[in-house]
Design a protein around this motif. Structure first.
Motif, PDB file in Angstrom:
ATOM      1  N   THR A  46      55.503  34.171  34.608  1.00 34.29           N
ATOM      2  CA  THR A  46      54.265  34.695  35.181  1.00 34.29           C
ATOM      3  C   THR A  46      54.585  35.836  36.147  1.00 34.29           C
ATOM      4  O   THR A  46      55.690  35.925  36.685  1.00 34.29           O
ATOM      5  N   LEU A  81      49.393  34.058  32.332  1.00 39.11           N
ATOM      6  CA  LEU A  81      50.651  34.710  32.724  1.00 39.11           C
ATOM      7  C   LEU A  81      50.476  35.471  34.037  1.00 39.11           C
ATOM      8  O   LEU A  81      51.446  35.906  34.646  1.00 39.11           O
ATOM      9  N   SER A  83      50.220  35.559  37.673  1.00 36.27           N
ATOM     10  CA  SER A  83      50.677  34.537  38.628  1.00 36.27           C
ATOM     11  C   SER A  83      49.690  34.273  39.764  1.00 36.27           C
ATOM     12  O   SER A  83      49.789  33.263  40.444  1.00 36.27           O
ATOM     13  N   VAL A 114      50.486  25.803  36.847  1.00 38.95           N
ATOM     14  CA  VAL A 114      49.523  26.629  36.098  1.00 38.95           C
ATOM     15  C   VAL A 114      48.182  25.893  35.993  1.00 38.95           C
ATOM     16  O   VAL A 114      47.117  26.491  36.163  1.00 38.95           O
TER      17      VAL A 114
END
Ligand code: SF4
Length: 305
Positions: A46, A81, A83, A114
């Motif tokens: 990420t 992805l 972050s 995540v």
């Protein structure tokens, strides 16, 4: 760089403004059916690809002229992805009450961090195509560090900790994941994941790989009945496919004009097109009698005819 796109009419969310946080084409997968094209950056790492404030400033401007049914984090790659997706969600919530949806392949939900980052969204729309590792690799050409078992486990855990809605997209490809064995496997894991909706999709636009072949409507209906009452078909109708992008744009313009009068300049901004082109589009709709003009304080607005 433009981060906001649309409005895009969608059967799943109504009229949605898309927010693209990922550079093209960065993804954890390289799906046979991808409409964005082949993945050039296949990664599971990420990153904060774009500055949040620029994204929010652009979104704020769009929201001044149009209130969508949803703001969707999606675009030209895998949004988880990004972050700082949790900070993006929080920042969007500060400027609008509109629902926030995430269109994701779900591949990183095996990671608790995540799952926690996306928990502020109102709707999460992950994809699942199979219960079998080999089929998973064939369809998604996934990053070598990804394994289906951990993704399915992640989706189950997401269900346990997340209070919003989960619309699970099941993307179906003829002769790859439409056999009875595949469907039986999917049904079993989907029951365990327990999404709010099961949304069946197939190829309707040119795919990244010619081996991605769509299912016909009759077969999709059989599969919908097999999955039960939570299942629905979200593949676009062949009619819309034939008319292509112009039709999609006109559909959006008419839906917006139904809610409030629009200027040609609003349409130019929303669809990122030159003013002259937007004027041409509204003129065409006016000639057809679909839109009519209204003058207000020296400005020309368009309403439904
Ligand atoms: S996950 Fe989505 S963006 Fe990534 S390759 Fe597959 S279809 Fe394309």
């Amino acid at each position: 760089m433009s981060f906001v796109f649309g409005p895009v009419p969608s059967r799943r969310l109504g009229l949605s403004l898309g927010v693209d946080l990922i550079p093209a084409k960065t993804c954890t997968y390289d799906c046979l059916y991808c409409q964005v094209g082949r993945t050039t950056q296949k990664t599971v790492h990420t990153n904060a690809f774009v500055p949040i404030q620029e994204v929010i400033d652009e979104l704020k401007k769009r929201l001044e002229i149009f209130t969508p049914d949803a703001v969707t984090l999606s675009g030209s790659g895998e949004p988880t992805l990004y972050s700082k997706i949790d900070q993006v969600i929080a920042a969007i919530k500060r400027i609008t009450d509109t629902r926030i949806a995430i269109l994701t392949n779900g591949s990183l939900f095996g990671q608790g961090v995540v799952r926690r980052r996306v928990a502020g969204a109102d709707i999460i729309m992950p994809t699942l195509t199979t219960a079998f590792e080999e089929t998973f690799k064939t369809i998604h050409r996934s990053h070598p560090e990804l394994h289906l078992k951990s993704i399915i486990e992640g989706l189950k855990r997401l269900r346990q900790m997340y209070n919003g809605q989960i619309f699970l997209e099941v993307f179906l490809l003829a002769q790859i994941n439409d056999s009875q064995e595949e469907l039986d496997g999917l049904k079993e894991v989907i029951n365990e994941i327990s999404p709010d909706k099961i949304q069946l999709n197939t190829v309707v636009r040119p795919p990244a790989d010619q081996s991605a072949i769509s299912l016909d409507m009759e077969r999709l209906k059989e599969i919908r009945d097999f999955f039960g009452e939570k299942a629905e078909i979200i593949a676009e109708t062949p009619l819309r496919r034939r008319w292509g992008q112009y039709d999609t744009m006109v559909e959006s313009i008419l839906a917006m004009a139904k809610r409030r009068p629009l200027r040609a300049s609003d349409i130019a901004t929303l669809f990122n097109m030159p003013l002259q082109e937007a004027e041409g589009v509204v003129k065409g709709l006016e000639i057809k009698g679909t839109l009519r003009q209204l003058e207000h304080l020296g400005e020309i607005y368009y309403m439904l005819g």
